[in-house]
Design a protein around this motif. Structure first.
Motif, PDB file in Angstrom:
ATOM      1  N   ILE A  39       6.178   5.636 -13.202  1.00  0.00           N
ATOM      2  CA  ILE A  39       6.400   4.308 -12.622  1.00  0.00           C
ATOM      3  C   ILE A  39       5.627   4.300 -11.305  1.00  0.00           C
ATOM      4  O   ILE A  39       6.069   4.874 -10.304  1.00  0.00           O
ATOM      5  CB  ILE A  39       7.890   4.020 -12.396  1.00  0.00           C
ATOM      6  N   PRO A  40       4.439   3.669 -11.308  1.00  0.00           N
ATOM      7  CA  PRO A  40       3.590   3.702 -10.122  1.00  0.00           C
ATOM      8  C   PRO A  40       3.990   2.657  -9.087  1.00  0.00           C
ATOM      9  O   PRO A  40       4.524   1.598  -9.424  1.00  0.00           O
ATOM     10  CB  PRO A  40       2.209   3.388 -10.683  1.00  0.00           C
ATOM     11  N   ALA A  41       3.709   2.982  -7.846  1.00  0.00           N
ATOM     12  CA  ALA A  41       3.862   2.029  -6.745  1.00  0.00           C
ATOM     13  C   ALA A  41       2.600   2.115  -5.902  1.00  0.00           C
ATOM     14  O   ALA A  41       2.053   3.198  -5.691  1.00  0.00           O
ATOM     15  CB  ALA A  41       5.083   2.359  -5.909  1.00  0.00           C
ATOM     16  N   LEU A  42       2.138   0.970  -5.453  1.00  0.00           N
ATOM     17  CA  LEU A  42       0.957   0.901  -4.597  1.00  0.00           C
ATOM     18  C   LEU A  42       1.378   0.407  -3.223  1.00  0.00           C
ATOM     19  O   LEU A  42       2.235  -0.478  -3.106  1.00  0.00           O
ATOM     20  CB  LEU A  42      -0.076  -0.046  -5.203  1.00  0.00           C
ATOM     21  N   LYS A  43       0.765   0.977  -2.198  1.00  0.00           N
ATOM     22  CA  LYS A  43       1.085   0.616  -0.817  1.00  0.00           C
ATOM     23  C   LYS A  43      -0.161   0.052  -0.159  1.00  0.00           C
ATOM     24  O   LYS A  43      -1.240   0.624  -0.254  1.00  0.00           O
ATOM     25  CB  LYS A  43       1.548   1.859  -0.056  1.00  0.00           C
ATOM     26  N   LEU A  44       0.021  -1.083   0.516  1.00  0.00           N
ATOM     27  CA  LEU A  44      -1.065  -1.729   1.234  1.00  0.00           C
ATOM     28  C   LEU A  44      -0.516  -2.196   2.572  1.00  0.00           C
ATOM     29  O   LEU A  44       0.413  -2.995   2.621  1.00  0.00           O
ATOM     30  CB  LEU A  44      -1.616  -2.916   0.439  1.00  0.00           C
ATOM     31  N   GLY A  45      -1.053  -1.666   3.651  1.00  0.00           N
ATOM     32  CA  GLY A  45      -0.630  -2.073   4.980  1.00  0.00           C
ATOM     33  C   GLY A  45      -0.035  -0.929   5.761  1.00  0.00           C
ATOM     34  O   GLY A  45       0.261   0.143   5.219  1.00  0.00           O
ATOM     35  N   SER A  46       0.163  -1.197   7.064  1.00  0.00           N
ATOM     36  CA  SER A  46       0.678  -0.150   7.945  1.00  0.00           C
ATOM     37  C   SER A  46       1.730  -0.676   8.922  1.00  0.00           C
ATOM     38  O   SER A  46       2.078   0.014   9.874  1.00  0.00           O
ATOM     39  CB  SER A  46      -0.487   0.472   8.724  1.00  0.00           C
ATOM     40  N   GLY A  47       2.209  -1.863   8.696  1.00  0.00           N
ATOM     41  CA  GLY A  47       3.134  -2.479   9.644  1.00  0.00           C
ATOM     42  C   GLY A  47       4.570  -2.042   9.479  1.00  0.00           C
ATOM     43  O   GLY A  47       4.949  -1.445   8.470  1.00  0.00           O
ATOM     44  N   GLY A  48       5.370  -2.361  10.483  1.00  0.00           N
ATOM     45  CA  GLY A  48       6.777  -2.012  10.485  1.00  0.00           C
ATOM     46  C   GLY A  48       7.627  -2.845   9.543  1.00  0.00           C
ATOM     47  O   GLY A  48       8.678  -2.402   9.091  1.00  0.00           O
ATOM     48  N   ARG A  49       7.188  -4.050   9.255  1.00  0.00           N
ATOM     49  CA  ARG A  49       7.915  -4.896   8.298  1.00  0.00           C
ATOM     50  C   ARG A  49       7.518  -4.451   6.900  1.00  0.00           C
ATOM     51  O   ARG A  49       6.335  -4.370   6.580  1.00  0.00           O
ATOM     52  CB  ARG A  49       7.577  -6.370   8.490  1.00  0.00           C
ATOM     53  N   PRO A 103       3.973  -2.553 -10.168  1.00  0.00           N
ATOM     54  CA  PRO A 103       3.526  -3.466 -11.213  1.00  0.00           C
ATOM     55  C   PRO A 103       4.289  -3.366 -12.531  1.00  0.00           C
ATOM     56  O   PRO A 103       4.352  -4.337 -13.279  1.00  0.00           O
ATOM     57  CB  PRO A 103       2.057  -3.117 -11.409  1.00  0.00           C
ATOM     58  N   ILE A 104       4.866  -2.198 -12.826  1.00  0.00           N
ATOM     59  CA  ILE A 104       5.632  -2.048 -14.069  1.00  0.00           C
ATOM     60  C   ILE A 104       6.910  -1.279 -13.746  1.00  0.00           C
ATOM     61  O   ILE A 104       6.923  -0.057 -13.707  1.00  0.00           O
ATOM     62  CB  ILE A 104       4.839  -1.290 -15.153  1.00  0.00           C
ATOM     63  N   VAL A 105       7.984  -1.998 -13.508  1.00  0.00           N
ATOM     64  CA  VAL A 105       9.258  -1.375 -13.181  1.00  0.00           C
ATOM     65  C   VAL A 105       9.821  -0.639 -14.396  1.00  0.00           C
ATOM     66  O   VAL A 105      10.374   0.443 -14.264  1.00  0.00           O
ATOM     67  CB  VAL A 105      10.263  -2.422 -12.661  1.00  0.00           C
ATOM     68  N   ASN A 106       9.655  -1.227 -15.573  1.00  0.00           N
ATOM     69  CA  ASN A 106      10.218  -0.647 -16.787  1.00  0.00           C
ATOM     70  C   ASN A 106       9.121  -0.453 -17.839  1.00  0.00           C
ATOM     71  O   ASN A 106       8.947  -1.273 -18.729  1.00  0.00           O
ATOM     72  CB  ASN A 106      11.331  -1.549 -17.330  1.00  0.00           C
TER      73      ASN A 106
END
Length: 114
Positions: A39-49, A103-106
């Motif tokens: 189950i992949p996750a992609l990260k974009l950004g560097s902010g605290g929120r 993108p694909i939780v299940n």
């Protein structure tokens, strides 16, 4: 993005393509499905929120995958080019917000469509 058949494997290939074109994207695995699919996750950004967008929770929700990946690519492209995303400076947004995309939780319920 030119996936014509929406499968788990094709989606993983699209993720790898995005990582190649946008090296500031980060990929991690948040777990594995019952049948062992990543189950992949992609990260974009560097902010605290922190914001998380998800897709493909249930079977037959195939359309959510290309829509979410398209948005991610538009955002990454705007960051790379120093342009606006829907009227917002993408690099400023990148510094203020960390976006996680799953993108694909299940993946076990993800059905092939053409």
């Amino acid at each position: 993005m030119e996936i014509t058949t929406y499968t788990y494997d094709a989606t993983m290939q699209e993720i790898n393509r995005l990582l190649l074109f946008y090296p500031f994207l980060e990929k991690t695995t948040i777990g594995n499905s019952v049948t062992g699919r990543e189950i992949p996750a992609l990260k974009l950004g560097s902010g605290g929120r922190e914001v998380c967008y998800n897709a493909a929770f249930h079977a037959n929700e195939w359309i959510t995958v290309p829509i979410l990946l398209r948005f991610l690519e538009e955002y990454a492209e705007a960051v790379a080019a120093g342009e606006a995303l829907y009227g917002v400076d993408a690099r400023s947004l990148y510094r203020q917000v960390t976006l996680y995309v799953i993108p694909i939780v299940n993946p076990d319920a993800f059905v092939q469509y053409k």
